[in-house]
Every structure is written in C-alpha cells, then in structure tokens.
Design a protein around this motif. Structure first.
Motif, PDB file in Angstrom:
ATOM      1  N   GLU A 195       7.121  -6.566  -7.704  1.00  0.00           N
ATOM      2  CA  GLU A 195       6.229  -7.128  -6.557  1.00  0.00           C
ATOM      3  C   GLU A 195       6.181  -5.660  -5.454  1.00  0.00           C
ATOM      4  O   GLU A 195       5.213  -5.208  -4.989  1.00  0.00           O
ATOM      5  N   ALA A 196       7.308  -5.380  -5.348  1.00  0.00           N
ATOM      6  CA  ALA A 196       7.602  -4.241  -4.179  1.00  0.00           C
ATOM      7  C   ALA A 196       6.844  -2.737  -4.558  1.00  0.00           C
ATOM      8  O   ALA A 196       6.256  -2.137  -3.981  1.00  0.00           O
ATOM      9  N   ALA A 197       7.267  -2.635  -5.825  1.00  0.00           N
ATOM     10  CA  ALA A 197       6.578  -1.263  -6.614  1.00  0.00           C
ATOM     11  C   ALA A 197       5.227  -1.446  -6.618  1.00  0.00           C
ATOM     12  O   ALA A 197       4.476  -0.380  -6.122  1.00  0.00           O
ATOM     13  N   THR A 200       3.851  -1.305  -2.995  1.00  0.00           N
ATOM     14  CA  THR A 200       3.844   0.313  -2.396  1.00  0.00           C
ATOM     15  C   THR A 200       2.660   1.119  -3.065  1.00  0.00           C
ATOM     16  O   THR A 200       2.338   1.706  -2.317  1.00  0.00           O
ATOM     17  N   SER A 201       2.432   0.962  -4.224  1.00  0.00           N
ATOM     18  CA  SER A 201       1.425   1.838  -4.838  1.00  0.00           C
ATOM     19  C   SER A 201       0.104   1.353  -4.175  1.00  0.00           C
ATOM     20  O   SER A 201      -0.854   2.281  -4.021  1.00  0.00           O
ATOM     21  N   LEU A 202      -0.102   0.324  -4.098  1.00  0.00           N
ATOM     22  CA  LEU A 202      -1.475  -0.317  -3.507  1.00  0.00           C
ATOM     23  C   LEU A 202      -1.799   0.183  -2.051  1.00  0.00           C
ATOM     24  O   LEU A 202      -2.634   0.550  -1.432  1.00  0.00           O
ATOM     25  N   ALA A 203      -0.488   0.201  -1.375  1.00  0.00           N
ATOM     26  CA  ALA A 203      -0.530   0.800  -0.019  1.00  0.00           C
ATOM     27  C   ALA A 203      -0.785   1.976   0.266  1.00  0.00           C
ATOM     28  O   ALA A 203      -1.512   2.608   1.304  1.00  0.00           O
ATOM     29  N   SER A 367      -6.134   5.919  -6.300  1.00  0.00           N
ATOM     30  CA  SER A 367      -7.321   6.212  -5.462  1.00  0.00           C
ATOM     31  C   SER A 367      -8.660   5.844  -5.657  1.00  0.00           C
ATOM     32  O   SER A 367      -9.659   6.225  -5.160  1.00  0.00           O
ATOM     33  N   HIS A 368      -8.797   5.094  -6.891  1.00  0.00           N
ATOM     34  CA  HIS A 368      -9.914   4.621  -7.241  1.00  0.00           C
ATOM     35  C   HIS A 368     -10.372   3.059  -6.915  1.00  0.00           C
ATOM     36  O   HIS A 368      -9.035   2.424  -6.905  1.00  0.00           O
ATOM     37  N   GLU A 369     -11.317   2.495  -6.855  1.00  0.00           N
ATOM     38  CA  GLU A 369     -11.675   1.182  -6.559  1.00  0.00           C
ATOM     39  C   GLU A 369     -11.223   0.358  -7.585  1.00  0.00           C
ATOM     40  O   GLU A 369     -10.618  -0.688  -7.421  1.00  0.00           O
ATOM     41  N   ARG A 370     -11.388   0.781  -8.873  1.00  0.00           N
ATOM     42  CA  ARG A 370     -10.676   0.081 -10.168  1.00  0.00           C
ATOM     43  C   ARG A 370      -9.122  -0.159  -9.807  1.00  0.00           C
ATOM     44  O   ARG A 370      -8.411  -1.239 -10.148  1.00  0.00           O
ATOM     45  N   ASP A 371      -8.468   0.842  -9.242  1.00  0.00           N
ATOM     46  CA  ASP A 371      -7.062   0.785  -9.091  1.00  0.00           C
ATOM     47  C   ASP A 371      -6.590  -0.283  -8.193  1.00  0.00           C
ATOM     48  O   ASP A 371      -5.770  -1.112  -8.160  1.00  0.00           O
ATOM     49  N   ARG A 372      -7.562  -0.472  -6.916  1.00  0.00           N
ATOM     50  CA  ARG A 372      -7.191  -1.545  -5.951  1.00  0.00           C
ATOM     51  C   ARG A 372      -7.598  -2.855  -6.517  1.00  0.00           C
ATOM     52  O   ARG A 372      -6.412  -3.812  -6.369  1.00  0.00           O
TER      53      ARG A 372
END
Length: 430
Positions: A195-197, A200-203, A367-372
C-alpha cells in the motif's frame, strides 16, 4: 490492420534528406530481400547492396533482424537509401507490386505489443520519447520506455500473488490441519508495504505530469503592464504584439520555453479590466480562467500603469515589477526591464527553482491519466482487503481486483480499449 501481412513504411523524416530509412516487417521479409537486395544479409549487420528487382533503383545499406529478436518480434529489415523523394517513391512502389502494403499509424509498435516485445506502459514511454522536447521529458520517457515502471508493477503483482496465495489457501484447504486459521504477521506487513509503495508512486503523479506536459505559467496583470514584452524577452523572439494601446491581447497565447531541461508553457493573457468590447471581455474571461488553473502566476505591475490586486490565483504567485528602467516599485519579488534585460536572469532562476521544488532531481515515471486510474483502483482494492479480512472470499476478490487494475495498466487485460487511441498518435513507420 491485418495480421500476417508484410508491411512497409518510410520511418525517417521528411524528404528530401541525406538518408531515408524504409522499414519492413512481416513473414515475407526474407523473400523480399532476396528479390530487391540480392539476398538476405547476416543478422544485425549492415550490407551495401543494389536496391531494385531487375532495374536498379538505388544503392544503400540493408539490415536484417530475424524474429523473434527484432522490434516487432517478426522478421524485420531496414533499407537505408538516399533521401530522394523520387527514389523513395520508386522503391515503395516496387515493394507494393511485390505484395507489401503501407503500414498504418503505429502499426510497427502495435505488432511489438501483440508479440510481447513491449507492454502498454513501455509503449506510452516510447510515444513520450518521440515527442520529447526537453531534457527532463527525454529522461522521463526513456526511463518508462526502458521498463523501469514495468519493473515496479511486476514487483507489486508478485507481492499480490503472495498475499492472494495465503488467502486462497484458507479458502481451499480450511479443513486441513496444517493450514492455520489466522494470517501470519508477515502478511500484514507485506500488505502495508505494498500500500505504501503504490501510494508513494501515486503521490508523484502531479510532478510527473508537469515534466511531461510542462509547467503552465500565466502572465497576468493590468493592461500595458508588460506581459507581451516579457513573453518576447523570455522567448527571445517577437511572438506577441506589443503596443501602447491597451487591450491588444484578446486571447490566451501559449509559448513553450525550455529552462534547464524543464518545459514551461507561458500564457500571454489579456489585461484584466472592465471593457465594453465583447471581444476584449471574452479575452478577460479566458485570462481569469487561465489564472485559476495555472501552476505559476507571474503578476505584473508597472510604474506607469495603475495596479490591480491579484485574484483567483491557486498556484504559486510571483510578483513581477516591470519597466524598472522607468522607476522602482515596492512589494514585488523581482524587478525587470525588457529593454535593458535587467532581472530576466533572476526570473529564469526563480522559475527553475519552482520547477525543482515540484519535480525533484529525477522525473517521476507516473505521469499519465491511465496511471492514476490504475494505481488508485489498486489502492482502493487493497484498502477494501483490510476491511474484508473477516470474510476470506471477499478479501480474495479485493486482492484479485487490485491485481486486475495493475494488469490493465500494462495491457494484460482490456488492452483493446486503449490500443486504437494510443497508436493513433504514432507516426507512420513507428
């Protein structure tokens, strides 16, 4: 697109040019090379050949890349010939008579995806790399294309498999004596680390977006405060109209600027004032909307213009005193003169510092909306897993949905939903 076809395309830049690269891919590549290049060169070695079936059309270098060790995973070849428009047309026309067809936009890359050479995350990185204009964009795109984000996702998926195995064991073998009813302590630690990893990437998404799309910098203030003059001075070009007449800027003009490898999008806005002109009033409305959404707002004031107070600013605010050659101003962060160029270096350094605070030393891979959407979906499913630990079936389903969100991101499932949109932005021959 039709699987099984052998495709061709001019993969280099506009003609005429010093060298043109014609790319081939498909099952008939070796047959075609025997007909037009006198044989198949040794794999991954350039060979000087006469190009043409029967009549010589050109002379150039030929390279052959056998399947599966090629970009597309199929037999591939490249013809490096002279960049003559007539010569390239003649070669492509002859290849067409031999049964090859012109590739569609992104078809080479799509074949690479379908043959397992690239996943969707890496393909997006390749697309970003092709369009990169600044050094930071290049670094970010190359890292994504090189598989660094894919490696992270693979690690997360492996961790999810371990977590699911413990839950599935309690579902399938609950009546076995060697399967304890409670989950081991390590399971909770592993879930928390995962969850933390992901969190962090999402942030880091916003900083990654800023590198990829640029920092939007709105130049705002009263009419004749010097916005267009500053745009021209920073861009070192007469891009914007400069006039003593107020209200000459009536739309939002975007000007790209590269500062130390970071892309900035400068927004030249209409001066903020009440106006009876419908065109100018619309320009003011658009300016106010741009100010509200900008990452940075440079609020300009001049000694010969009545100042107005900043309003609607949600991003970083930097007060700029313009026309410093006419007199000094108080309450500003930086004083500049576009005539003497005083203060422009300080302004560039200030913008560079703001970028460093947002993006850090290394561009984010996310960096992409798909990532989010994928990371948010996976994180939500993991949070549901914690709440569902009282019911093994519900917990297992939550973990399955967390995995599915990550698999969707790299294209393991539901890939067709994004393929057409993704490859439509690629050039012919890539």
């Amino acid at each position: 697109m039709q699987a099984g076809d052998t495709i061709m395309a001019l993969s280099s830049g506009a003609l005429p040019a010093g060298v043109a690269v014609i790319r081939l891919s498909g099952p008939r590549v070796q047959e075609i090379l025997k007909q037009i290049a006198g044989g198949v060169p040794s794999p991954r070695q350039m060979a000087l050949r006469r190009i043409g079936a029967g009549q010589m059309l050109d002379q150039g270098l030929v390279a052959f890349f056998p399947a599966p060790h090629s970009f597309t995973g199929e037999d591939c070849a490249e013809l490096q010939v002279h960049g003559s428009p007539a010569g390239v047309r003649a070669i492509l026309a002859q290849l067409a008579t031999l049964g090859l067809r012109l590739a569609e936009a992104g078809e080479f890359t799509r074949r690479a995806f379908e043959n397992g050479k690239l996943d969707l995350v890496e393909i997006e990185g390749l697309g970003d790399l092709l369009s990169a204009e600044t050094e930071k964009q290049r670094q970010q795109a190359l890292s994504r294309f090189d598989g660094r984000l894919t490696e992270k996702i693979t690690q997360w998926r492996e961790s999810l498999l371990d977590l699911r195995a413990e839950i599935e064991a309690r579902l399938d073998f609950s009546d076995e004596g060697d399967v304890p009813e409670d989950l081991p302590d390590q399971w909770q630690h592993q879930l928390g680390a995962l969850e933390a990893a992901i969190r962090t990437s999402l942030a880091s998404l916003e900083s990654g977006r800023i590198v990829r799309e640029g920092i939007r910098v709105a130049l705002a203030g009263a009419p004749n405060a010097g916005k267009s003059s500053l745009i021209n001075a920073l861009a070192k070009s007469d891009l914007a109209i400069v006039s003593d007449e107020a209200g000459t800027t009536r739309d939002v003009r975007e000007v790209p600027l590269d500062i130390n490898g970071q892309l900035f999008i400068l927004l030249d806005l209409a001066g903020l004032r009440e106006s009876d002109s419908k065109a100018e009033a619309e320009g003011v409305r658009r300016a106010q909307r741009a100010i509200e959404t900008a990452d940075v707002v440079l609020w300009l004031s001049a000694p010969d213009v009545e100042d107005i107070a900043p309003s609607g600013v949600s991003g970083q605010l930097v007060r700029i005193g313009t026309k410093s050659d006419l007199g000094s101003q108080t309450g500003v962060d930086i004083s500049i003169s576009t005539k003497s160029l005083d203060g422009l270096t300080a302004l560039r350094q200030r913008l560079d510092g703001l970028a460093a605070n947002v993006t850090g030393s290394e561009p984010s891979l996310v960096s992409h909306e798909r990532d989010r959407l994928a990371l948010s979906g996976s994180l939500t499913a993991l949070e549901e897993t914690r709440r569902n630990l009282g019911d093994w079936e519900l917990a297992a389903e939550s973990l399955r949905r967390a995995s599915a969100a990550l698999e969707r991101l790299i294209g393991r499932i539901d890939a067709e939903r994004v393929l057409d949109r993704l490859f439509s932005s690629f050039c012919i021959g890539k």
